[in-house]
Design an enzyme around this catalytic site. Structure first.
Site, PDB file in Angstrom:
ATOM      1  N   LYS A  67       0.813  -1.225   0.000  1.00 13.21           N
ATOM      2  CA  LYS A  67       0.000   0.000   0.000  1.00 13.21           C
ATOM      3  C   LYS A  67       0.849   1.279   0.000  1.00 13.21           C
ATOM      4  O   LYS A  67       0.474   2.275  -0.612  1.00 13.21           O
ATOM      5  CB  LYS A  67      -0.949   0.014   1.202  1.00 13.21           C
ATOM      6  CG  LYS A  67      -2.121  -0.950   1.062  1.00 13.21           C
ATOM      7  CD  LYS A  67      -3.076  -0.781   2.227  1.00 13.21           C
ATOM      8  CE  LYS A  67      -4.269  -1.709   2.086  1.00 13.21           C
ATOM      9  NZ  LYS A  67      -5.277  -1.480   3.141  1.00 13.21           N
ATOM     10  N   ASN A  88      -4.911   2.151  -1.540  1.00 15.38           N
ATOM     11  CA  ASN A  88      -5.473   0.813  -1.775  1.00 15.38           C
ATOM     12  C   ASN A  88      -6.184   0.739  -3.125  1.00 15.38           C
ATOM     13  O   ASN A  88      -6.740  -0.295  -3.463  1.00 15.38           O
ATOM     14  CB  ASN A  88      -6.439   0.415  -0.645  1.00 15.38           C
ATOM     15  CG  ASN A  88      -7.738   1.188  -0.701  1.00 15.38           C
ATOM     16  OD1 ASN A  88      -7.808   2.260  -1.293  1.00 15.38           O
ATOM     17  ND2 ASN A  88      -8.766   0.643  -0.091  1.00 15.38           N
ATOM     18  N   ASP A 104     -10.052   3.197   2.440  1.00 17.95           N
ATOM     19  CA  ASP A 104     -10.184   2.483   3.724  1.00 17.95           C
ATOM     20  C   ASP A 104     -10.921   3.316   4.775  1.00 17.95           C
ATOM     21  O   ASP A 104     -11.752   2.795   5.524  1.00 17.95           O
ATOM     22  CB  ASP A 104      -8.804   2.109   4.277  1.00 17.95           C
ATOM     23  CG  ASP A 104      -8.175   0.958   3.512  1.00 17.95           C
ATOM     24  OD1 ASP A 104      -8.917   0.102   2.990  1.00 17.95           O
ATOM     25  OD2 ASP A 104      -6.932   0.903   3.450  1.00 17.95           O
ATOM     26  N   ARG A 154       1.667   1.063  21.462  1.00 19.39           N
ATOM     27  CA  ARG A 154       2.810   0.479  22.182  1.00 19.39           C
ATOM     28  C   ARG A 154       4.007   1.430  22.097  1.00 19.39           C
ATOM     29  O   ARG A 154       4.618   1.763  23.105  1.00 19.39           O
ATOM     30  CB  ARG A 154       3.122  -0.876  21.531  1.00 19.39           C
ATOM     31  CG  ARG A 154       4.230  -1.643  22.149  1.00 19.39           C
ATOM     32  CD  ARG A 154       4.316  -3.019  21.528  1.00 19.39           C
ATOM     33  NE  ARG A 154       4.618  -2.980  20.088  1.00 19.39           N
ATOM     34  CZ  ARG A 154       4.653  -4.054  19.301  1.00 19.39           C
ATOM     35  NH1 ARG A 154       4.400  -5.250  19.809  1.00 19.39           N
ATOM     36  NH2 ARG A 154       4.944  -3.937  18.032  1.00 19.39           N
ATOM     37  N   MET A 219     -10.692  -3.678  13.460  1.00 20.65           N
ATOM     38  CA  MET A 219     -10.492  -3.554  12.011  1.00 20.65           C
ATOM     39  C   MET A 219     -10.141  -4.896  11.374  1.00 20.65           C
ATOM     40  O   MET A 219     -10.216  -5.047  10.165  1.00 20.65           O
ATOM     41  CB  MET A 219      -9.420  -2.492  11.719  1.00 20.65           C
ATOM     42  CG  MET A 219      -9.963  -1.077  11.944  1.00 20.65           C
ATOM     43  SD  MET A 219      -8.709   0.225  11.951  1.00 20.65           S
ATOM     44  CE  MET A 219      -8.125   0.166  10.269  1.00 20.65           C
ATOM     45  N   TYR A 221     -10.908  -9.008  10.805  1.00 14.00           N
ATOM     46  CA  TYR A 221     -12.096  -9.848  10.815  1.00 14.00           C
ATOM     47  C   TYR A 221     -11.656 -11.299  10.770  1.00 14.00           C
ATOM     48  O   TYR A 221     -10.553 -11.621  10.339  1.00 14.00           O
ATOM     49  CB  TYR A 221     -13.023  -9.536   9.627  1.00 14.00           C
ATOM     50  CG  TYR A 221     -12.416  -9.871   8.296  1.00 14.00           C
ATOM     51  CD1 TYR A 221     -11.705  -8.914   7.599  1.00 14.00           C
ATOM     52  CD2 TYR A 221     -12.532 -11.138   7.760  1.00 14.00           C
ATOM     53  CE1 TYR A 221     -11.125  -9.214   6.386  1.00 14.00           C
ATOM     54  CE2 TYR A 221     -11.944 -11.442   6.540  1.00 14.00           C
ATOM     55  CZ  TYR A 221     -11.245 -10.481   5.861  1.00 14.00           C
ATOM     56  OH  TYR A 221     -10.665 -10.786   4.672  1.00 14.00           O
TER      57      TYR A 221
HETATM   58  P1  ATR Z   1      -0.591  -2.059   9.723  1.00 14.74           P
HETATM   59  O1  ATR Z   1      -0.392  -1.794   8.260  1.00 14.74           O
HETATM   60  O2  ATR Z   1      -1.430  -3.266  10.031  1.00 14.74           O
HETATM   61  O3  ATR Z   1      -1.040  -0.863  10.463  1.00 14.74           O
HETATM   62  P2  ATR Z   1       1.969  -1.593  10.926  1.00 14.74           P
HETATM   63  O4  ATR Z   1       2.125  -0.288  10.217  1.00 14.74           O
HETATM   64  O5  ATR Z   1       3.147  -2.500  11.060  1.00 14.74           O
HETATM   65  O6  ATR Z   1       0.853  -2.485  10.246  1.00 14.74           O
HETATM   66  O7  ATR Z   1       1.366  -1.271  12.385  1.00 14.74           O
HETATM   67  C1  ATR Z   1       1.035  -2.276  13.286  1.00 14.74           C
HETATM   68  C2  ATR Z   1       0.437  -1.648  14.541  1.00 14.74           C
HETATM   69  O8  ATR Z   1       0.090  -2.692  15.463  1.00 14.74           O
HETATM   70  C3  ATR Z   1       1.389  -0.735  15.283  1.00 14.74           C
HETATM   71  O9  ATR Z   1       0.626   0.236  15.968  1.00 14.74           O
HETATM   72  C4  ATR Z   1       2.045  -1.709  16.258  1.00 14.74           C
HETATM   73  O10 ATR Z   1       2.605  -1.105  17.407  1.00 14.74           O
HETATM   74  P3  ATR Z   1       4.085  -0.417  17.322  1.00 14.74           P
HETATM   75  O11 ATR Z   1       3.878   0.870  16.589  1.00 14.74           O
HETATM   76  O12 ATR Z   1       4.472  -0.218  18.734  1.00 14.74           O
HETATM   77  O13 ATR Z   1       4.950  -1.401  16.589  1.00 14.74           O
HETATM   78  C5  ATR Z   1       0.845  -2.524  16.665  1.00 14.74           C
HETATM   79  N1  ATR Z   1       1.205  -3.857  17.183  1.00 14.74           N
HETATM   80  C6  ATR Z   1       1.725  -4.889  16.493  1.00 14.74           C
HETATM   81  N2  ATR Z   1       1.873  -5.969  17.284  1.00 14.74           N
HETATM   82  C7  ATR Z   1       1.427  -5.608  18.511  1.00 14.74           C
HETATM   83  C8  ATR Z   1       1.309  -6.283  19.758  1.00 14.74           C
HETATM   84  N3  ATR Z   1       1.690  -7.567  19.911  1.00 14.74           N
HETATM   85  N4  ATR Z   1       0.794  -5.599  20.818  1.00 14.74           N
HETATM   86  C9  ATR Z   1       0.393  -4.314  20.660  1.00 14.74           C
HETATM   87  N5  ATR Z   1       0.476  -3.615  19.512  1.00 14.74           N
HETATM   88  C10 ATR Z   1       0.989  -4.257  18.450  1.00 14.74           C
END
Ligand code: ATR
Length: 275
Positions: A67, A88, A104, A154, A219, A221
């Site tokens: 994306k 997207n 989205d 996080r 978000m 499913y």
């Molecule tokens: P996406 O395209 O799905 O948004 P991404 O940009 O990698 O993928 O973002 C994933 C999100 O899920 C982030 O907010 C990540 O937290 P960090 O920014 O701290 O990395 C969060 N995330 C992923 N695994 C997690 C976990 N086990 N517990 C809490 N948050 C998590």
């Protein structure tokens, strides 16, 4: 009339529901749409896109992990794609130049506001996560004029960066950023935009964010109740929804962008639940 060609590009892509959704839209509207799935090599997304349009393809949806690349390679971006930082939906304009759009955010708003009748105007909203998926939906959510939007993540710095990026679109809404341990009061709407459930994890947020009227939207499913929604139900959330409705609504908006025809979505969501 012969069919016009559309596809979703991803890697992997075989799990994608988009071909099924768009085939249902084509049946329903009578539009001459043929929609397939294309797995692009991880190192040649741009070449795959170029080849598709050179063959006369009309439009692409883009999914993980491309994306951001779709956004980068486009000649033009719609304002909503510009802010989302990811695309997207791709198509060629009249001059044959590549346009990137992002449907989205419209998808989640239509599902919550129109299908589920959850008011977003004036709502206190907690968004969990600060990755690409969350960035993609913040603009359209803020356009609904919530009273307050809190982004918890996080990595707090990423939540802060998003709050800063969207401050100009917050209008009268208070926009703030924090870690998962901070929110302690009930919210009207909680949106889980983390990818934690892919690892079977829960974002470690206090159950106090759920009150008797709280609506929870994951978000993600899945066939079964998602891990996050199960946690919310265990803590007496008022209603929970997964992202299937959002998926169908973003597809409907892409279909509209390409064809100028807006498909009806409720029957498509129901078909997918029964698949
Ligand atoms: P996406 O395209 O799905 O948004 P991404 O940009 O990698 O993928 O973002 C994933 C999100 O899920 C982030 O907010 C990540 O937290 P960090 O920014 O701290 O990395 C969060 N995330 C992923 N695994 C997690 C976990 N086990 N517990 C809490 N948050 C998590």
């Amino acid at each position: 009339m012969s069919n016009e060609l559309y596809a979703v590009v991803g890697n992997p892509v075989s799990h994608s529901k988009s071909p099924r959704i768009h085939s249902l839209f084509a049946c329903e509207t009578g539009e001459p749409v043929e929609y397939t799935a294309i797995q692009a090599p991880l190192d040649d997304f741009a070449g795959t896109v170029r080849h598709f349009f050179e063959r006369g393809g009309k439009g692409l949806n883009v999914t993980v992990p491309f994306k951001e690349q779709a956004w980068t390679i486009a000649d033009h971006r719609t304002p909503r794609a510009e802010k989302a930082g990811a695309a997207n939906t791709l198509y060629l304009d009249n001059a044959g130049e590549l346009v990137a759009d992002n449907t989205d955010g419209v998808g989640i708003v239509r599902d919550l506001r129109d299908n589920q009748k959850v008011p977003l105007k004036g709502a206190r909203i907690l968004v969990l996560g600060a990755g690409g998926a969350v960035r993609g939906v913040l603009g359209p959510i803020l356009a609904e004029q919530p009273a307050a939007l809190t982004i918890a993540n996080r990595t707090v710095a990423k939540a802060e960066a998003l709050a800063h990026l969207f401050a100009g679109e917050a209008g009268a809404a208070t926009i703030s950023a924090c870690g998962f341990d901070q929110p302690e009061q009930p919210f009207d709407v909680i949106i889980n935009g983390t990818s934690a459930s892919l690892q079977g994890d829960l974002p470690p947020v206090s159950a106090n964010v759920i009150g008797p009227d709280t609506v929870v939207y994951d978000m993600m499913y899945s066939l079964q109740t998602t891990t996050f929604n199960q946690w919310a139900l265990d803590n007496n959330a008022h209603r929970v929804f997964d992202g299937l409705g959002m998926l169908v609504e973003q597809a409907a908006e892409s279909f509209y962008v390409w064809r100028g025809v807006r498909p009806e979505t409720a029957s498509v969501v129901e078909e997918l639940r029964n698949d």
